[in-house]
Design a protein around this motif. Structure first.
Motif, mmCIF file in Angstrom:
data_model
loop_
_atom_site.group_PDB
_atom_site.id
_atom_site.type_symbol
_atom_site.label_atom_id
_atom_site.label_comp_id
_atom_site.label_asym_id
_atom_site.label_seq_id
_atom_site.Cartn_x
_atom_site.Cartn_y
_atom_site.Cartn_z
ATOM 1 N N THR A 227 0.834 -1.201 0.000
ATOM 2 C CA THR A 227 0.000 0.000 0.000
ATOM 3 C C THR A 227 0.869 1.251 0.000
ATOM 4 O O THR A 227 1.697 1.428 0.904
ATOM 5 C CB THR A 227 -0.910 0.028 1.238
ATOM 6 N N PRO A 228 0.719 2.136 -0.984
ATOM 7 C CA PRO A 228 1.506 3.375 -0.993
ATOM 8 C C PRO A 228 1.212 4.222 0.246
ATOM 9 O O PRO A 228 0.064 4.371 0.657
ATOM 10 C CB PRO A 228 1.049 4.080 -2.276
ATOM 11 N N VAL A 229 2.264 4.754 0.835
ATOM 12 C CA VAL A 229 2.156 5.597 2.025
ATOM 13 C C VAL A 229 2.713 6.973 1.684
ATOM 14 O O VAL A 229 3.787 7.088 1.084
ATOM 15 C CB VAL A 229 2.931 4.986 3.211
ATOM 16 N N GLN A 230 1.983 8.014 2.057
ATOM 17 C CA GLN A 230 2.380 9.373 1.715
ATOM 18 C C GLN A 230 2.865 10.128 2.944
ATOM 19 O O GLN A 230 2.399 9.895 4.061
ATOM 20 C CB GLN A 230 1.211 10.116 1.062
ATOM 21 N N HIS B 102 7.607 19.303 0.320
ATOM 22 C CA HIS B 102 8.041 18.060 -0.315
ATOM 23 C C HIS B 102 7.062 16.956 0.064
ATOM 24 O O HIS B 102 6.687 16.817 1.231
ATOM 25 C CB HIS B 102 9.450 17.674 0.150
ATOM 26 N N ARG B 103 6.677 16.160 -0.927
ATOM 27 C CA ARG B 103 5.760 15.047 -0.699
ATOM 28 C C ARG B 103 6.394 13.769 -1.235
ATOM 29 O O ARG B 103 6.967 13.762 -2.326
ATOM 30 C CB ARG B 103 4.416 15.290 -1.389
ATOM 31 N N SER B 104 6.270 12.704 -0.458
ATOM 32 C CA SER B 104 6.788 11.414 -0.910
ATOM 33 C C SER B 104 5.674 10.379 -0.886
ATOM 34 O O SER B 104 4.809 10.398 -0.004
ATOM 35 C CB SER B 104 7.947 10.947 -0.026
ATOM 36 N N THR B 105 5.699 9.492 -1.873
ATOM 37 C CA THR B 105 4.797 8.343 -1.924
ATOM 38 C C THR B 105 5.665 7.098 -1.977
ATOM 39 O O THR B 105 6.459 6.928 -2.907
ATOM 40 C CB THR B 105 3.884 8.403 -3.157
ATOM 41 N N THR B 106 5.533 6.236 -0.973
ATOM 42 C CA THR B 106 6.447 5.115 -0.783
ATOM 43 C C THR B 106 5.692 3.796 -0.824
ATOM 44 O O THR B 106 4.643 3.654 -0.190
ATOM 45 C CB THR B 106 7.173 5.241 0.571
ATOM 46 N N TRP C 185 9.239 11.304 -5.145
ATOM 47 C CA TRP C 185 9.308 12.603 -4.475
ATOM 48 C C TRP C 185 8.710 13.673 -5.387
ATOM 49 O O TRP C 185 8.992 13.704 -6.586
ATOM 50 C CB TRP C 185 10.758 12.985 -4.183
ATOM 51 N N ARG C 186 7.920 14.561 -4.792
ATOM 52 C CA ARG C 186 7.386 15.717 -5.507
ATOM 53 C C ARG C 186 7.575 16.950 -4.639
ATOM 54 O O ARG C 186 7.427 16.881 -3.417
ATOM 55 C CB ARG C 186 5.901 15.528 -5.834
ATOM 56 N N ALA C 187 7.894 18.065 -5.287
ATOM 57 C CA ALA C 187 8.050 19.337 -4.585
ATOM 58 C C ALA C 187 7.190 20.382 -5.275
ATOM 59 O O ALA C 187 6.935 20.296 -6.485
ATOM 60 C CB ALA C 187 9.515 19.770 -4.575
ATOM 61 N N ASP C 188 6.748 21.377 -4.501
ATOM 62 C CA ASP C 188 5.856 22.389 -5.077
ATOM 63 C C ASP C 188 6.623 23.556 -5.694
ATOM 64 O O ASP C 188 6.065 24.632 -5.902
ATOM 65 C CB ASP C 188 4.867 22.899 -4.028
ATOM 66 N N ASP C 189 7.909 23.335 -6.022
ATOM 67 C CA ASP C 189 8.712 24.393 -6.632
ATOM 68 C C ASP C 189 8.769 24.287 -8.149
ATOM 69 O O ASP C 189 9.546 24.983 -8.807
ATOM 70 C CB ASP C 189 10.134 24.369 -6.069
ATOM 71 N N VAL D 76 10.789 12.950 -8.702
ATOM 72 C CA VAL D 76 12.009 12.151 -8.647
ATOM 73 C C VAL D 76 11.654 10.772 -8.116
ATOM 74 O O VAL D 76 11.007 10.647 -7.073
ATOM 75 C CB VAL D 76 13.077 12.806 -7.740
ATOM 76 N N GLU D 77 12.061 9.738 -8.837
ATOM 77 C CA GLU D 77 11.817 8.365 -8.418
ATOM 78 C C GLU D 77 13.099 7.780 -7.829
ATOM 79 O O GLU D 77 14.173 7.889 -8.415
ATOM 80 C CB GLU D 77 11.368 7.503 -9.591
ATOM 81 N N GLN D 78 12.973 7.157 -6.671
ATOM 82 C CA GLN D 78 14.115 6.535 -6.003
ATOM 83 C C GLN D 78 13.775 5.092 -5.670
ATOM 84 O O GLN D 78 12.722 4.804 -5.100
ATOM 85 C CB GLN D 78 14.455 7.292 -4.717
ATOM 86 N N CYS D 79 14.665 4.167 -6.020
ATOM 87 C CA CYS D 79 14.486 2.751 -5.706
ATOM 88 C C CYS D 79 15.606 2.289 -4.777
ATOM 89 O O CYS D 79 16.772 2.631 -4.986
ATOM 90 C CB CYS D 79 14.486 1.907 -6.976
#
Length: 309
Positions: free
Chosen positions: A199-202, A212-216, A233-237, A242-245
């Motif tokens: 389940t994605p967690v924000q 900054h917002r992350s969905t993991t 990762w998403r930022a409001d700028d 950005v995807e990180q594995c």
């Protein structure tokens, strides 16, 4: 486990954060993720470790103002009578290395990330900081009285050969009778439990005026015995996502005892907390129950005179 993944079970992190340690640059390069594949976002940038590249952002996302991890490590060293020379393996931003230094120890912090080492020298002075690969390093024979390896850094050794390389390097670095103190995820926690998986967690936080917002998402790669993570990762700028594995080896308590014994370590303590990443958290005077059912595992082992290889 990052703090947004909470379980409600005993000794699980609810708001307790990573320690300033990084996986010493060991990101899952060249590994094709298996498991859930979220939709790709147009313009998404792939980063192996966004926070390793931005240490200040790491400390903002994972603050440890009470230096809980460093205090727990110092308590473990005192509990088993470690000498003063300490190697903090996978030291990251240097927060815990600096705490151990302030406690009166001669500390060397080692990491593979140049960005983390530069940040540590500037913001957490005192220890000596060196670049080293935890999978195989040589900082001198018998140089240290203890090796500290926090925040699952040991689990970035994803193969048996890499794990053997780390433990052989630790044994070489330790003086006879020296200690290995490690804190990590507990592979046994995932036997029959799926509460952290799928389940994605924000999570949202603000740093330097930018939200900054992350969905993991976490899942288990059973064939490789790895816990894999995909984080967007998403930022409001206005910058692109950005995807990180990442991936961690899942080690079970008896497996860990076995591999430590093979490399000439006697396990003095192995338990699920309390620790710096558990709920309830560790505190001075906290006992260690000897159970190993929670999602964190804490191990202290002593270098013996010989190996069983």
């Amino acid at each position: 486990m990052t703090p947004e993944h909470t379980t409600g079970a005993r000794h699980t992190p609810t708001g307790h954060t990573p320690t300033g340690h990084t996986p010493t640059g060991h990101t899952p390069t060249g590994q094709a993720p298996t498991g859930p594949t979220p939709a790709r976002h147009t313009g998404t940038t792939v980063s192996h470790n966004l926070l390793t590249d931005q240490p200040a952002l790491y400390e903002a996302r994972f603050p440890d103002p009470e230096r809980l991890a460093g205090r727990w490590a110092e308590d473990s060293l005192r509990r088993y009578g470690a000498g003063p020379r300490v190697l903090d393996l996978g030291c990251g931003t240097g927060r815990d290395a600096a705490h151990l230094h302030r406690a009166g120890r001669a500390v060397t912090g080692a990491d593979l990330s140049d960005a983390m080492l530069e940040y540590a020298r500037a913001h957490h002075p005192g220890p000596r900081y060196v670049r080293a690969d935890l999978r195989s390093f040589d900082l001198g024979e018998g140089t240290f009285d203890a090796v500290v390896c926090l925040d699952s850094a040991l689990l970035y050794c994803r193969t048996n050969d890499e794990l053997d390389g780390l433990l052989a390097s630790c044994r070489r670095a330790l003086a006879p009778g020296g200690l290995l103190v490690a804190e990590m995820r507990n592979g046994a926690y995932h036997l029959g439990r799926t509460d952290l998986l799928g389940t994605p967690v924000q999570h949202t936080f603000t740093w330097r005026g930018t939200v900054h917002r992350s969905t993991t998402t976490l899942w288990i790669d059973r064939a490789a015995q790895l816990l894999r993570r995909r984080r967007i990762w998403r930022a409001d700028d206005g910058s692109p996502p950005v995807e990180q594995c990442s991936a961690w080896r899942l080690l079970f308590p008896q497996e860990l005892r076995y591999v430590l014994a093979r490399h000439g370590f006697e396990v003095l303590g192995l338990d699920d907390g309390p620790g710096p990443r558990t709920e309830p958290p560790w505190h001075e005077g906290a006992g260690r129950p000897g159970t190993a059912d929670g999602d964190r595992l804490h191990v202290t082992a002593r270098r013996t005179a010989s190996t069983t290889n």
